[in-house]
Write an enzyme that holds these catalytic residues in place. Structure first.
Site, short mmCIF file in Angstrom:
data_model
loop_
_atom_site.label_atom_id
_atom_site.label_comp_id
_atom_site.label_asym_id
_atom_site.label_seq_id
_atom_site.Cartn_x
_atom_site.Cartn_y
_atom_site.Cartn_z
N SER A 84 0.82 -1.21 0.00
CA SER A 84 0.00 0.00 0.00
C SER A 84 0.86 1.26 0.00
O SER A 84 1.58 1.53 -0.94
CB SER A 84 -0.96 -0.03 1.19
OG SER A 84 -1.84 1.05 1.17
N ASP A 112 -1.21 1.45 -3.88
CA ASP A 112 -2.03 0.42 -4.51
C ASP A 112 -3.36 0.95 -5.00
O ASP A 112 -4.20 0.19 -5.48
CB ASP A 112 -2.22 -0.77 -3.57
CG ASP A 112 -2.95 -0.40 -2.28
OD1 ASP A 112 -2.90 0.78 -1.88
OD2 ASP A 112 -3.54 -1.30 -1.66
#
Length: 494
Positions: free
Chosen positions: A129, A279
């Protein structure tokens, strides 16, 4: 691959126990550090390497067979240098457990959730992420993008992974046909839900931070040659996929990572700025003046739109979930729009589960995660972005005015404190809460103090020896006073 997903018998969890005790011990040590409350994340290579990821693929396949009788898992990965190898290792682990691994290749996390939804399969996304470049991780979901937390599957994965066999060298090729189906249907779904392809006259800046949003820009807005381009201008920043993040970290929670987009919006005379994390499941917003728009205000605006949609389709009082750190303006807006607000803990897995249990039409978090019933209850930064673009196009007001009515309180933002014993600090905070003005005390997530026009929340991190402080009040002076009082309390006990 059928869209229903095959359902053969589950592989036995003890079929192939690792004989090498040193390998097992190394896995146990690494997994203890990497497995968190909602996902798996760790530093490379000491906490995550291809062997650990292989064992996690094996354990995930075994767990999904136990919980869902699922024998196929769909897997995607982001643009980090280690992600393609980790995805292949994870797939090899899945197949070693007797299940089928369907590898999508490069995609955003919300595209992986979407694939899980349309194919009815468990999913795994290789990504860290917004973490720095020397991290990677895995986000796991159940069939139809169902949330998976420690309580609902991750603890079983952690338990099983050390007993996985040693990697056997097998490889899994990307399934280009399935990936193409997913992408085409994803773009169609985002456009159908927001009608963003009918928007005209706007200029939008999109800062991908060298993350997966750089690819989404071309797919969703049609900026790639030959695609169906939207009829408004989109200016891309740092759209090249590069998991070393050469321009700035793909972490919009840090104000310094919003500076480039804010400058570009002002310089280009743009109407809106979008800043995605690595992401691309999360998006922050910049107004036409270069100011960051409150995630709570954006959540309230989108909640209003989703309530209106659900009511038009016959739901009398749609439920909307908001975590307890969002502004009070969120539940106030939900009630005014004819919806039913429901407060939740922080964290995507629990919110996704709660959405399914309550039939909620939308959910939002203070950290700019936005969840949609019509997107399998999953969070999508791009879907939220397109909703805001559509709302801006429908309004005669600029972005700064569009959210002003939803931004009625002053928040401290999240403040982290390193402490030796988070549980002891929280217990003492609850015991000493009488030093604050009249309030009620709650323990939904950490310790919350709820006053007439203010609140204070102190909760512990699920992954680090930290406590996190958030404060909201009716005005800045009150917010600062409450923040100082709570902060001084924690500092004295750190």
């Amino acid at each position: 691959m059928s869209e229903a997903g095959p359902q053969p018998s589950a592989p036995g969890p003890t079929a192939s126990l690792a004989a090498d005790s040193e390998l097992t011990h190394a896995r146990v040590t690494a997994l203890a550090a990497a497995v968190g409350a909602y996902d798996i994340r760790g530093r490379i290579p000491d906490q995550l390497n291809e062997d650990i990821v292989f064992s996690l693929g094996w354990a995930t396949a075994t767990t999904m067979a136990e919980l869902h009788t699922a024998s196929e898992i769909v897997i995607g990965h982001d643009m980090r240098p280690s992600s393609p190898g980790f995805a292949r290792a994870f797939c090899a682990g899945v197949e070693s457990a007797g299940s089928t691994a369907t590898l999508l290749g490069l995609c955003s996390t919300d595209q992986l959730y979407f694939a899980s939804g349309i194919f009815g399969l468990p999913g795994a996304m290789i990504t860290a992420s917004h973490n720095p470049a020397d991290y990677n991780g895995i986000k796991i979901c159940g069939p139809h993008a169902a949330g998976v937390s420690l309580e609902s599957g991750l603890s079983r994965v952690q338990e099983l992974a050390p007993a996985a066999p040693a990697a056997d060298g097998r490889t899994v090729a990307a399934d280009a046909r399935t990936a193409a189906i997913m992408r085409e249907r994803y773009v169609r779904r985002v456009r159908e839900l927001t009608r963003v392809d009918e928007v005209t006259g706007l200029k939008v800046v999109l800062d991908a931070g060298n993350g997966m949003a750089g690819r989404l820009l071309g797919e969703v807005f049609g900026t790639d040659a030959g695609d169906d381009r939207v009829p408004f201008e989109v200016i891309g920043l740092f759209t090249e996929l590069d998991g070393t993040f050469p321009n700035h970290e793909a972490n919009p929670l840090r104000p310094e990572n919003l500076v480039d987009a804010a400058r570009a919006v002002v310089d280009a005379g743009a109407d809106l700025g979008l800043v995605f994390d690595g992401d691309a499941d999360r998006c922050f917003f910049i107004d036409e003046t270069g100011a960051t728009m409150s995630a709570s205000a954006v959540g309230a605006l989108v909640a209003e739109r989703e309530i209106a949609r659900a009511r038009s389709e016959g739901t009398e009082r749609p439920t909307v979930i908001h975590n307890l750190i969002t502004s009070r303006s969120v539940p106030e807006t939900i009630i005014a729009a004819g919806g039913c607000p429901l407060r939740s803990k922080v964290g995507h897995s629990g919110i996704k589960t709660l959405m399914r249990e309550t039939g909620a039409v939308f959910a939002c978090e203070h950290s700019a995660h936005f969840y949609f019933e019509e997107f399998f209850g999953a969070d999508s930064g791009m879907l939220a972005a397109c909703h805001l673009i559509a709302a801006l196009a429908e309004s005669a007001a600029p972005a700064s005015r569009l959210v002003a009515d939803y931004d009625r309180f002053v928040q401290s933002g999240e403040i982290n404190f390193t402490v030796a014993d988070p549980d002891a600090v929280l217990a003492e905070f609850a015991a000493q809460a009488g030093q604050f003005p009249p309030h009620t005390v709650e323990d939904l997530d950490g310790i919350g103090l709820l006053g007439e026009d203010w609140w204070v929340n102190l909760r512990k991190s699920n992954t680090e020896p930290l406590v996190r402080l958030n404060v909201e009040a009716a005005d800045e002076a009150q917010m600062k006073a409450l923040t100082r009082r709570a902060g001084d309390f924690v500092t004295a006990r750190g």
